[in-house]
Structures are given as C-alpha cells and as structure tokens.
Enzyme design. Structure first.
Site, PDB file in Angstrom:
ATOM      1  N   ARG A 140     -16.512  21.576 -23.125  1.00 62.05           N
ATOM      2  CA  ARG A 140     -17.467  20.659 -23.639  1.00 62.05           C
ATOM      3  C   ARG A 140     -18.377  20.071 -22.402  1.00 62.05           C
ATOM      4  O   ARG A 140     -17.631  19.738 -21.419  1.00 62.05           O
ATOM      5  CB  ARG A 140     -16.882  19.432 -24.491  1.00 62.05           C
ATOM      6  CG  ARG A 140     -17.594  18.350 -25.106  1.00 62.05           C
ATOM      7  CD  ARG A 140     -18.411  18.840 -26.267  1.00 62.05           C
ATOM      8  NE  ARG A 140     -18.931  17.871 -27.174  1.00 62.05           N
ATOM      9  CZ  ARG A 140     -19.770  18.053 -27.985  1.00 62.05           C
ATOM     10  NH1 ARG A 140     -20.313  19.370 -28.295  1.00 62.05           N
ATOM     11  NH2 ARG A 140     -20.320  17.192 -28.599  1.00 62.05           N
TER      12      ARG A 140
ATOM     13  N   THR B 282     -25.652  25.317 -33.487  1.00 63.31           N
ATOM     14  CA  THR B 282     -24.148  25.622 -33.042  1.00 63.31           C
ATOM     15  C   THR B 282     -23.719  26.858 -33.657  1.00 63.31           C
ATOM     16  O   THR B 282     -24.536  27.462 -34.403  1.00 63.31           O
ATOM     17  CB  THR B 282     -23.165  24.540 -33.496  1.00 63.31           C
ATOM     18  OG1 THR B 282     -23.509  23.361 -32.920  1.00 63.31           O
ATOM     19  CG2 THR B 282     -21.703  24.693 -33.256  1.00 63.31           C
TER      20      THR B 282
ATOM     21  N   THR C 162     -22.218  25.701 -28.626  1.00 62.53           N
ATOM     22  CA  THR C 162     -23.200  24.905 -28.905  1.00 62.53           C
ATOM     23  C   THR C 162     -24.243  24.465 -27.801  1.00 62.53           C
ATOM     24  O   THR C 162     -23.883  24.218 -26.888  1.00 62.53           O
ATOM     25  CB  THR C 162     -22.770  23.622 -29.840  1.00 62.53           C
ATOM     26  OG1 THR C 162     -24.058  23.166 -30.453  1.00 62.53           O
ATOM     27  CG2 THR C 162     -22.059  22.710 -28.979  1.00 62.53           C
TER      28      THR C 162
ATOM     29  N   ASN D  76     -26.084  21.884 -29.236  1.00 62.40           N
ATOM     30  CA  ASN D  76     -26.267  20.902 -30.077  1.00 62.40           C
ATOM     31  C   ASN D  76     -27.304  21.291 -31.279  1.00 62.40           C
ATOM     32  O   ASN D  76     -27.020  21.966 -32.076  1.00 62.40           O
ATOM     33  CB  ASN D  76     -26.504  19.546 -29.406  1.00 62.40           C
ATOM     34  CG  ASN D  76     -26.319  18.325 -30.248  1.00 62.40           C
ATOM     35  OD1 ASN D  76     -25.643  18.504 -31.238  1.00 62.40           O
ATOM     36  ND2 ASN D  76     -27.055  17.200 -30.048  1.00 62.40           N
TER      37      ASN D  76
ATOM     38  N   ASP E  37     -24.630  13.690 -28.845  1.00 59.70           N
ATOM     39  CA  ASP E  37     -23.609  13.445 -29.571  1.00 59.70           C
ATOM     40  C   ASP E  37     -22.852  12.309 -29.173  1.00 59.70           C
ATOM     41  O   ASP E  37     -21.835  11.732 -29.770  1.00 59.70           O
ATOM     42  CB  ASP E  37     -22.646  14.563 -29.402  1.00 59.70           C
ATOM     43  CG  ASP E  37     -22.870  15.538 -30.318  1.00 59.70           C
ATOM     44  OD1 ASP E  37     -23.586  15.356 -31.588  1.00 59.70           O
ATOM     45  OD2 ASP E  37     -22.650  16.761 -30.215  1.00 59.70           O
TER      46      ASP E  37
ATOM     47  N   SER F 117     -17.965  17.493 -33.563  1.00 59.48           N
ATOM     48  CA  SER F 117     -17.293  17.786 -34.846  1.00 59.48           C
ATOM     49  C   SER F 117     -16.803  19.224 -34.984  1.00 59.48           C
ATOM     50  O   SER F 117     -16.390  19.820 -35.959  1.00 59.48           O
ATOM     51  CB  SER F 117     -18.366  17.603 -35.952  1.00 59.48           C
ATOM     52  OG  SER F 117     -18.871  16.412 -36.141  1.00 59.48           O
TER      53      SER F 117
ATOM     54  N   GLY G  32     -22.846  23.479 -37.633  1.00 64.65           N
ATOM     55  CA  GLY G  32     -23.472  22.466 -38.655  1.00 64.65           C
ATOM     56  C   GLY G  32     -23.399  21.039 -38.258  1.00 64.65           C
ATOM     57  O   GLY G  32     -23.135  20.080 -39.447  1.00 64.65           O
ATOM     58  N   GLY G  33     -22.773  20.836 -37.219  1.00 60.38           N
ATOM     59  CA  GLY G  33     -22.681  19.080 -36.922  1.00 60.38           C
ATOM     60  C   GLY G  33     -21.646  18.696 -37.551  1.00 60.38           C
ATOM     61  O   GLY G  33     -20.485  19.320 -37.859  1.00 60.38           O
TER      62      GLY G  33
HETATM   63  N1  GLY Z   1     -23.068  19.224 -31.179  1.00 65.90           N
HETATM   64  C1  GLY Z   1     -22.519  19.383 -32.389  1.00 65.90           C
HETATM   65  C2  GLY Z   1     -21.057  18.913 -32.418  1.00 65.90           C
HETATM   66  O1  GLY Z   1     -20.254  19.138 -31.146  1.00 65.90           O
HETATM   67  O2  GLY Z   1     -20.468  18.648 -33.151  1.00 65.90           O
END
Ligand code: GLY
Length: 559
Positions: A97, A370, A388, A390, A412, A442, A462-463
C-alpha cells in the site's frame, strides 16, 4: 448454509427457473488460470506459467502487463495487496500500500477555517501517496520467484513497445477524463490525443522505465535515476514527496485475516485494508441465519446483508487504520458475542436507520477504479491481488518522461474526521493523516478453502463496494450453488452505513422488488457497476473455472 441437501437442490431448481441470469460456466482449464482486467495481461500471466513459472512469477508479469494495458488502474505509480495460498496450504499476505510522505500532516487538506479544500486530495501532486507497487513486486520475487527476472519483466516491456489496442470501454473512459488530464497536467499528455476504440497506444517511455527497473532492481525506482526523475516531476507540480520518502518505502508481509464460515475457511486482506475484517464481520453476522432458505437477491436476502453491511461499515469508520500506527481491537470486532449483540436489533420487520448507529447524512462521490486479478498455477498455488491508483487514472497526473500515472491514494485517509472521501466513506481519527502512515483501504483480495482444499480465489475493484462485491460472490457460489461465471456476473447491491442508501445496479432488479425495498423504508439509488469481480473456482474434480466479470474487459486465460 444450514439445510438438508434434498431441500437445497429442490430450492435451487426453483431459483434457477425464476432468474433470468447467465447460467453458463466460465472458461475451464486443467492446469493453470489467470483472470484479469485485460486479455493481454491474462495471456502474459499464462505464458509465464507455461514456461514453468509459478503463480508468483505470473503475478509479477500480470501486474506489469496491467500497468501497460490497463492504465486507469494497473500501475507502477500506486500500490496494492496480495493474499496467497501455497499448494501446501501455507497462507500469507503482502502489503504494498502507498504511504503518506514524511512532510504530510493531519490538516494538510484543510483551509484556515478547517474545511476540506475541495479536490486537493483527489487530483494533482498533493494527492499522491508514496508508491508501493515496485517494492511489492520485488518482495514477491525475492520470496517466491522461480524464473529469471528478465523472463518475467520482458513481456510487459515488449507490450509497452508494441502497443495496446484500445477497447470501447477504455476509449470512453479516456474521453470522460480528458478535461481532468488537461486541468492537472502542465503539458499535453499522450492520453489527450483523440483516442478511439481500435487505436493502438504505444508506451516507449514506460518500456524504458520498466527496462531500467528490470536491470537495476527495486532500488532503481526508489533510489536511482527513476526515483530522481519522479521526485523532480512531483516537485515541479508542487507535490511534497521527497527522495527520502522513496528511499524509506518498504512492502510489508502481514498475517492475513482468516476465519470460518460454515465449512469454508476465508483468507483475506488484513489492515491497513478493511476488506478482511469487514468481510469477517459481515459473514459472521449473517452466519446464524439460513441464507440459502432465502431466494437469491430476494427482499429478505437484501435486508439481512444490508443490515450486516451497515453495522460493519460503521465499525470500519471508527476502528480501522494502519496497524503500524493504531491499535485495532480486531479480536473484539469479530468476536461472536460482539457480533450477536451488533445484530440484536436487526429485524425483518423494519430497517435500522444508519443515524441510529452513528452520525449524519453525507454526499457521495464515486469511482470504479482499482483492479483485481486471480491466478492458480499448475502446482496448486493460488494468489489474489488487488492493485490501485485509487480513482480512475489516480491523481490524473501523468509523468510523460517515465510513462505512468500517479495515484491519488491520499484521499483514502480521513482528511477531516466525519467528512466523506471519494467513496463517501467517513473516517475516524484511526485513519487520520500521519507521516509514513498507510491509508485505510477497502481492497479485499480473498482466497477461500473448502474442507482444507483450495476452493476460490477472487477480488474486485470498486472502493467501498469491493467488500460487498466479494461477499456476494462468495455467497453466490456457496449458498446458491452458482458457477463462478454466474456468481461474478449476477446483479449486486451495496450498503456502506453512510450515506444510508442501498446502491443497486440498473436494470438488474425487478421493479416490484425495488418498490418493496422502498416501502420497507430503504433509500434506493443506482450505481453501475458495483464491483468488477475476477475469480477462479476449483471444482470438485479439480478443474478450474473462471469468473471474468462482463462489467469490464475482463478475460480469463487457462491451459
Ligand atoms: N483506493 C481504494 C481502496 O484502497 O479501497
């Protein structure tokens, strides 16, 4: 799932005859399979397997191929998570991340009055988190790689040089982002030309960057020429990421979230993603109910999932953040007593308004970006990777010299506790901005075992909708006995506590059901798509079956 088989089968026949959904199986294969957002990437992954590489080699090749062919989300300027299960049953998770830069601060997106400055965490250089993808790839290679690094990198480099044929969906997406590309980038970028479906886009600068990274390793991206060019570019665009930020970046191996549901073991991503914890909470909240007594996507099925989702997303907001910075009461959050108590006011007779669980109404801005891919190799290893930028094309900032988009992952974080991010998610102080911290995600790359054997690998973009998309796909297979193809392509719905709205896909639920949901007291809105799930199912005879979501250009390739 709690009932006898005869009744289940009878019921299944009734459901099948009532629904007008895709029933066909997806692609099947005996040895190995890759399902990803682009055919080119799935093919490249499979070629690596055919050369004798394992799922981890194919992961790297597929990831890089997506960075070339699916530039709205595939990336080397972003980050991601991988969950794996080796053939011997060993499981693990990798966190690559993005992180907040050293000079980031809690209030960096607020004006003097303490209000969120619109767009600052979403577009342009201030929105960028320190990218993790290249560190992640090399971490995977060092631990599990089996083929020479050149064999794994070269196909993506060749693809970047040869070019990628733009699909109809890609062309529409590029066109819809043109105004943002123009607004954010000082100079015209490659994507600003008139690009139509069928055109071939070549990325020689990205090919050169990948070539340097292949030859010089991870340090090229984090300390070398690429690092210096990247930092100069970000500075030139008024961003704050420094060479020190890049130098300090490390991917981290994490223990995945693991839990049982009926006779399944679910292995999913742990914090800093909320995916695994929320999935565990929701599945444990619904487990006491006879889910397969309910018709698929029926009123009562929607009620129970929505109410569990609402409660879990409320907890997400308060408790979850980067575990290196905040203490997460994980055991309590997924404890049996706690979840029973959480659902104690659930009733099939009336909804629980979200503001009785916590606070006020918010607006929602959404993006579908993503990307997820799933791989099973000929040795029985399985991986699930979600990666992703984002938003679609991340910060919209494209470094032409290096050939890639940069993420807008800083959005985020909770810029201001109580204010929604682009997915409408409200964050608490557990997810406030701190230097070097990872923002809450997410993403829910997930592997499922059944009776100690590999059963499924899946995930979605899809966040916030990722969690509910993965959940519904697992339930479709397990509770409603669907093929993987049908499971990923069935209609989905989503609730995330705030705003107190059930999002449903257009033209997928009949008007009578929608009317019943409204009469029950739910607010309904439409959103397309809800997740784009890619997964692989291992059938009882060991054959792999693909679920490549038709909502995208997603494609399965097997051998
Ligand atoms: N940027 C979307 C997530 O990490 O959930």
């Amino acid at each position: 799932m709690k009932r006898n088989l005869v009744f289940s089968l009878t019921f299944l026949l009734i459901i099948s005859s009532c629904t007008n959904k895709p029933v066909e199986e997806g692609l099947t294969a005996k040895n190995g399979m890759v399902v990803s957002a682009r055919e080119e990437a799935s093919k490249i992954g499979i070629e690596i397997l055919k050369k004798g590489g394992n799922a981890f080699d194919a992961m790297i090749a597929t990831d890089l191929a997506l960075a070339v062919s699916h530039q709205s989300a595939g990336n080397i300027g972003g980050g991601g998570f991988m969950v794996y299960r080796k053939a011997n049953g060993e499981t693990g998770a990798l966190d690559y991340r993005e992180k907040a830069p050293l000079s980031a601060s809690k209030d960096m997106y607020l004006d003097k009055q303490g209000n969120v400055i619109k767009g600052l965490s979403l577009a342009g250089a201030m929105a960028i988190g320190v990218p993790g993808t290249i560190a992640g790839i090399f971490e995977v290679y060092e631990k599990f790689g089996s083929l020479p690094i050149e064999t794994i990198f070269q196909p993506a480099i060749d693809l970047a040089n040869k070019g990628v044929v733009v699909t109809t969906k890609q062309s529409a997406k590029i066109k819809s982002h043109l105004k943002y590309f123009k607004l954010v980038n000082k100079e015209e970028i490659l994507f600003q030309e008139e690009i139509n479906a069928g055109d071939t886009l070549r990325f020689p600068n990205l090919a050169n960057t990948l070539d340097r990274v292949m030859k010089k390793g991870k340090d090229e991206f984090y300390k070398g020429e690429t690092a210096r060019k990247l930092v100069d570019f970000i500075k030139d665009n008024n961003g704050i990421i420094s060479l020190k930020d890049l130098e300090l970046y490390e991917a981290v191996w994490r223990d995945p979230v693991e839990f049982e549901y009926d006779n399944l073991k679910v292995i999913s991503m742990s914090p800093p993603s909320s995916g695994g914890v929320c999935l565990e909470q929701i599945m444990k909240m619904i487990e006491p109910y006879d889910i397969n007594d309910l018709a698929h996507n029926s009123l009562d099925y929607i009620k129970i999932l929505v109410e569990a989702e609402r409660r879990s997303f409320a907890d997400r907001s308060y408790y979850l953040g980067d575990p290196d910075f905040v203490s997460i009461p994980k055991e309590q959050l997924v404890g049996k007593e706690y979840l029973l108590e959480r659902m104690s006011n659930f009733s099939f007779d009336s909804p629980t308004p979200s503001n009785e669980i916590s606070y006020g109404n918010v607006e929602i801005l959404e993006s579908d970006e993503t990307t997820h891919y799933s791989i099973v190799d000929q040795f029985g290893n399985a991986i699930a990777v979600t990666t992703t930028l984002n938003g679609s094309y991340g910060s919209q900032l494209y470094c032409s010299e290096l050939g890639f988009f940069l993420n807008n992952e800083m959005d985020d974080f909770s810029s201001k506790p109580g204010s929604p991010n682009m997915f409408g998610l409200i964050g608490g102080s557990a997810n406030k901005i701190e230097p070097q911290k990872r923002m809450l995600s997410s993403m829910t790359p997930t592997i499922v075992e059944k009776e100690n054997k590999l059963f499924m690998t899946l995930g979605s973009p899809g966040g916030s909708r990722i969690i509910t998309s993965v959940l519904q796909t697992i339930l479709n297979v397990h509770e409603f006995n669907m093929s993987m193809n049908r499971a990923v392509n069935s209609a989905r719905f989503h609730h995330q506590w705030m705003p107190d709205i059930i999002k449903i896909e257009q033209n997928s639920f009949n008007s009578k059901l929608i009317q019943e949901l409204k009469l029950f007291g739910y607010n309904i809105d439409y959103k397309d798509p809800i997740g784009i799930v890619d997964g692989i199912l291992v059938k009882p005879n060991g054959i792999l079956e693909a679920g490549a979501d038709k909502r995208g250009d997603d494609t399965a390739v097997g051998f």
